[in-house]
Each structure stands twice: as C-alpha cells, then as structure tokens.
Write an enzyme that holds these catalytic residues in place. Sequence first.
Site, PDB file in Angstrom:
ATOM      1  N   ARG A  44       0.834  -1.220   0.000  1.00  0.00           N
ATOM      2  CA  ARG A  44       0.000   0.000   0.000  1.00  0.00           C
ATOM      3  C   ARG A  44       0.853   1.248   0.000  1.00  0.00           C
ATOM      4  O   ARG A  44       0.478   2.264  -0.553  1.00  0.00           O
ATOM      5  CB  ARG A  44      -0.894   0.029   1.241  1.00  0.00           C
ATOM      6  CG  ARG A  44      -1.885  -1.093   1.267  1.00  0.00           C
ATOM      7  CD  ARG A  44      -2.553  -1.122   2.598  1.00  0.00           C
ATOM      8  NE  ARG A  44      -3.883  -0.558   2.483  1.00  0.00           N
ATOM      9  CZ  ARG A  44      -4.920  -1.018   3.161  1.00  0.00           C
ATOM     10  NH1 ARG A  44      -4.765  -2.002   4.003  1.00  0.00           N
ATOM     11  NH2 ARG A  44      -6.097  -0.482   3.017  1.00  0.00           N
ATOM     12  N   LYS A 147      -2.897 -20.213   4.575  1.00  0.00           N
ATOM     13  CA  LYS A 147      -3.773 -20.621   5.658  1.00  0.00           C
ATOM     14  C   LYS A 147      -3.783 -19.547   6.757  1.00  0.00           C
ATOM     15  O   LYS A 147      -2.844 -18.759   6.792  1.00  0.00           O
ATOM     16  CB  LYS A 147      -3.309 -21.965   6.236  1.00  0.00           C
ATOM     17  CG  LYS A 147      -1.803 -21.937   6.608  1.00  0.00           C
ATOM     18  CD  LYS A 147      -1.475 -22.882   7.661  1.00  0.00           C
ATOM     19  CE  LYS A 147      -1.746 -22.343   9.030  1.00  0.00           C
ATOM     20  NZ  LYS A 147      -0.752 -21.389   9.553  1.00  0.00           N
ATOM     21  N   HIS A 177       2.225 -25.707   3.933  1.00  0.00           N
ATOM     22  CA  HIS A 177       3.630 -26.009   3.670  1.00  0.00           C
ATOM     23  C   HIS A 177       4.122 -27.256   4.396  1.00  0.00           C
ATOM     24  O   HIS A 177       5.153 -27.812   4.039  1.00  0.00           O
ATOM     25  CB  HIS A 177       4.531 -24.792   3.939  1.00  0.00           C
ATOM     26  CG  HIS A 177       4.835 -24.534   5.380  1.00  0.00           C
ATOM     27  ND1 HIS A 177       3.955 -23.917   6.238  1.00  0.00           N
ATOM     28  CD2 HIS A 177       5.940 -24.802   6.134  1.00  0.00           C
ATOM     29  CE1 HIS A 177       4.505 -23.814   7.435  1.00  0.00           C
ATOM     30  NE2 HIS A 177       5.707 -24.349   7.405  1.00  0.00           N
ATOM     31  N   HIS A 239      -2.153 -27.907   9.153  1.00  0.00           N
ATOM     32  CA  HIS A 239      -1.002 -28.814   9.101  1.00  0.00           C
ATOM     33  C   HIS A 239      -1.272 -30.187   9.735  1.00  0.00           C
ATOM     34  O   HIS A 239      -0.997 -31.219   9.140  1.00  0.00           O
ATOM     35  CB  HIS A 239       0.204 -28.199   9.818  1.00  0.00           C
ATOM     36  CG  HIS A 239       0.600 -26.837   9.308  1.00  0.00           C
ATOM     37  ND1 HIS A 239       0.472 -26.458   8.001  1.00  0.00           N
ATOM     38  CD2 HIS A 239       1.141 -25.763   9.947  1.00  0.00           C
ATOM     39  CE1 HIS A 239       0.923 -25.219   7.850  1.00  0.00           C
ATOM     40  NE2 HIS A 239       1.322 -24.773   9.019  1.00  0.00           N
ATOM     41  N   LYS A 324       3.008 -23.212  21.364  1.00  0.00           N
ATOM     42  CA  LYS A 324       4.185 -22.336  21.320  1.00  0.00           C
ATOM     43  C   LYS A 324       4.752 -22.214  22.734  1.00  0.00           C
ATOM     44  O   LYS A 324       4.051 -22.473  23.704  1.00  0.00           O
ATOM     45  CB  LYS A 324       3.789 -20.970  20.786  1.00  0.00           C
ATOM     46  CG  LYS A 324       3.293 -21.046  19.336  1.00  0.00           C
ATOM     47  CD  LYS A 324       3.521 -19.756  18.603  1.00  0.00           C
ATOM     48  CE  LYS A 324       2.993 -19.804  17.190  1.00  0.00           C
ATOM     49  NZ  LYS A 324       3.998 -20.220  16.209  1.00  0.00           N
ATOM     50  N   LYS A 329      11.283 -27.794  19.753  1.00  0.00           N
ATOM     51  CA  LYS A 329      10.727 -27.718  18.395  1.00  0.00           C
ATOM     52  C   LYS A 329      10.734 -29.131  17.834  1.00  0.00           C
ATOM     53  O   LYS A 329      11.791 -29.742  17.662  1.00  0.00           O
ATOM     54  CB  LYS A 329      11.607 -26.803  17.532  1.00  0.00           C
ATOM     55  CG  LYS A 329      11.337 -26.877  16.038  1.00  0.00           C
ATOM     56  CD  LYS A 329      10.297 -25.889  15.598  1.00  0.00           C
ATOM     57  CE  LYS A 329      10.058 -25.922  14.091  1.00  0.00           C
ATOM     58  NZ  LYS A 329       8.838 -25.234  13.684  1.00  0.00           N
TER      59      LYS A 329
HETATM   60  C1  BG6 Z   1       2.903 -21.536  10.287  1.00  0.00           C
HETATM   61  C2  BG6 Z   1       2.248 -20.964  11.532  1.00  0.00           C
HETATM   62  O1  BG6 Z   1       1.935 -22.082   9.429  1.00  0.00           O
HETATM   63  O2  BG6 Z   1       3.829 -22.535  10.648  1.00  0.00           O
HETATM   64  C3  BG6 Z   1       3.291 -20.461  12.506  1.00  0.00           C
HETATM   65  O3  BG6 Z   1       1.372 -19.911  11.177  1.00  0.00           O
HETATM   66  C4  BG6 Z   1       4.342 -21.520  12.787  1.00  0.00           C
HETATM   67  O4  BG6 Z   1       2.681 -20.042  13.722  1.00  0.00           O
HETATM   68  C5  BG6 Z   1       4.876 -22.065  11.482  1.00  0.00           C
HETATM   69  O5  BG6 Z   1       5.374 -20.936  13.553  1.00  0.00           O
HETATM   70  C6  BG6 Z   1       5.818 -23.232  11.732  1.00  0.00           C
HETATM   71  O6  BG6 Z   1       6.377 -23.638  10.523  1.00  0.00           O
HETATM   72  P1  BG6 Z   1       7.724 -24.436  10.507  1.00  0.00           P
HETATM   73  O7  BG6 Z   1       7.910 -24.826   9.074  1.00  0.00           O
HETATM   74  O8  BG6 Z   1       8.793 -23.495  11.007  1.00  0.00           O
HETATM   75  O9  BG6 Z   1       7.547 -25.588  11.421  1.00  0.00           O
END
Ligand code: BG6
Length: 449
Positions: A44, A147, A177, A239, A324, A329
Amino acid sequence: MDAPILIIFGITGDLSKRKLLPALYHIFSQQLLPPDTKIIGISRRPLNVDELLGSVELCVLEKDNVCDPAGIKRLKDALESFQLEPSTAADYERLKQRLTQLDAETTTGNREHLFYMSIPPDAYKPIVTALGEAGLNDRRSRLLLEKPFGYDTASAENLIELVDRYFTEEQVYRIDHYLAKETAQNLLTFRLYNPIFSSLWNAEHIERVEVRATEKIGIEGRAEFYEQTGALRDLIQSHLLQLLAITLMDLTADMTSAEIHRTKQYFLEQLLPADPQLALRGQYEGYRQEVNNDNSTSETYARIHLRHGAERWQGVDFILETGKALPEKLTEITIHFKTTHNHSSNNLTFQVQPDEGIKLDLIVKAPGLENETRHTALDFDYQKLYADTQHIDAYERVLLDAVRADQSLFSSDAEVLATWRVLQPVLDAWKDNSSGLLIYPQGTLPGKA
Ligand code: BG6
C-alpha cells in the site's frame, strides 16, 4: 514454458519475511526457475526493494553457510514493487497494464500469473473480487492462498463461494507447507512401497496415532494474527489434520494429484466432530502482556482427541497437539501399535522436523541370563543418509509446484471444509470464554509443569 510472474500481496508481512523471501532467494540462487521470472511485491505504501531485502535474513537454511551474492543479485533484479490500494479498481487496471508489458517481453507472451495472498483471510475479499473484475482471472492466472482458509466453517464456506465466483478449483492453490516437508512427502512413498505395513494399517493393529507439532518460539510479535487465530486454527486445522490424513488415508496404486485429493477428502469427511470435553487448551505466561490484552482467551497450546467413523478405524484414538513456548521444536507422527503382552507397544515414528527420519521402535532381549527386554530402534536419518544432497525447503517446493501447476501438495476446498467441520464444536466451546484455559510457564508442557 515462459518465465512466470509471481505477484505477492503482503510482501512486507511476517510470513513473507520469514519464509517466502528466503525460499525465493534459494530458488534464484539455485536457478530453479527460468531466468526472466519476475516477482511483483504489492504494498500500500511506497516500497524500496533494496530496503526490503536488507531487512530480511535470506540465507536462513543450514545449507547456506555462505550467502550466494549472485543469487541475491538475481532475486533483486527480478523483484519490483507495485503500490496498490486493495479496494481501488483503477490500481488493478495499472497492475494489468504492467503485467501486459512484462508478458510482451517474452517470445510467446504467454506468462503464467501467480497471485500469492500472503495476507489474513479477512483481507481476501476486496482483492479476489477486484482481480476477477479486472479480468486478472484468465486461464493463465493462479491464486495461491495462505492458511488459515477462514476462521470457522461458515467463513470458510463464504470464502469458497467468493473464490469460486472468479476462479476455478484448478486455478486455486491452498497452501499447507507442512505437506511439502520432506518426511511428509516420504510418508506416501513409505506407505506405497513398503507393503509389509499395509496389512497393519487398521484398528485391529493400531491403538492410537499422535500428531504433534511443538515450537519453542512464542508468537514473535504476531499479536494481531495470533489473537484472531490461536493454536487450534493456526496449526491443527491445517497442518496437523493434513498430516493425519496422509498418514492414514486409503492408498491406491495410482496416486495422481486427483486421486490423492479424492482419498484424503474421503478420510477427512469421515472424522467425527471433535469432543470439546476431551480437548485441552493453554496459554503461556506473558502472552497477555505481549498482545496487550489482559483478557485474551487465545490459546497458544491445543490438544484434541479425535475418532473416525470408518470401520477400519473404529476405537482408534487420534491425538493432535500443538503449541508455542513449549520445551522443544518437534514435529512428528507416531503410530502406536497394539500389544498382546505386558510390555509397552511398538511404535513407528515419522519425524518431520528437526531431524527428519523414520524410526521403528522394537522390543528385544537384553543380553544375559535373565529374560529382560529392552526398547531399541531401527532408525533412518535423512540428513545422515543424504548429507551431500541439496534439500528443498518446504516453501521452495510450494512455489515450484504452483509454477508447475502440480496441485498434489495443496488442499482442496472440500478438504478445508471437512477440517473446519471436525473442529467446529471445539471452536464453539472455546469462543469468548476462558473456561479450562491452563496458563503455563514458558518452556513447559501445559499440565506437566
Ligand atoms: C505456520 C504458523 O503455518 O507454521 C506459525 O502460522 C508456525 O505459527 C509455522 O510458527 C511453523 O512452521 P515451521 O515450518 O517453522 O515448522
């Protein structure tokens, strides 16, 4: 194929900076698209391309010990900014003229136009409508949608109706993804080409299936997005339900894109609506200060329990969990097999990240005179086995597949609707109240602190 044009709405947003631009850098660095590929970043306000790229960490993957200056230059040369007010029709006419100019630079003038919506779903309406009204929905146009696709069943239905008004289902790419991650891809290969497991893929042998995606990071400044979304919509609706589906859906010998979507939809539509009594939600300490809302009820952790209507899955528990500010992770899918003795069960784990691989947990005899047992694993580690191979990041794959018009890794409208319907009872139960919301210290698992 003429070099495509990628038009990104939301180029200055968080997703673009964290995932899209680094993926594009890799694509240009590895020259995976024709040299004349163009990227138009819509914003914008006036946008300086050098400043934008300067504010992004492009070389984020492990393979980039050294940034490739030629790759960065190629990306910079391909990228231009375009100022546009989403609700101003004349701006889309200018955009159309710019696309026509770029088309004319190629020999056939036949470039594909990929409109990427890296924006929240409530911002789609004026843009999709204006693209359609400006005629930017011809057969060369594709619409890539991020999404979450809607906020609940009703809003997803409305969005589908809106998009259908201007684009055919073949032109629409709903991005997830996680489906493009290497182990998720390998799941289908594993199931298709290792028939020794196929006779075990049912309620007679499987006790429960867990799909888990935990993150150490918090919301990283995405207050507005997260306040509207929460963990259930952010990861479970898309996901995790997609991962569950590709793990358990029927397979046929000929897994074309259409066949993948047909069997996935069939699986998702038979999931029973989630029971709110069995769902758990939490919010990490400090979240409310971060989003500046003392009464926020958005969950940063969610766990749901599902059952399936098909006889094949009668009585099998499906557990989906995400959050989170958790201890680690980790994204993994674990199949827990039934046991006929007193030992804990065998399980098979597909580890999606961080260390991609497949692990089969077995029970063996410990050495010695006693009949003691131990757990041990047959382990396959992607990184170790293919250390010298270039790995394609999920967002690179998403972009390349959209250019190649391969819809296998995207979600269909029917799949998206099925997932919202499964979650609707929990969305309703959690709406505007904090009943049962566990406040957990950062770095711990709710209920386990
Ligand atoms: C996204 C979410 O789709 O995926 C995020 O909106 C999340 O909140 C992210 O952190 C995680 O993706 P990845 O590929 O880093 O596990």
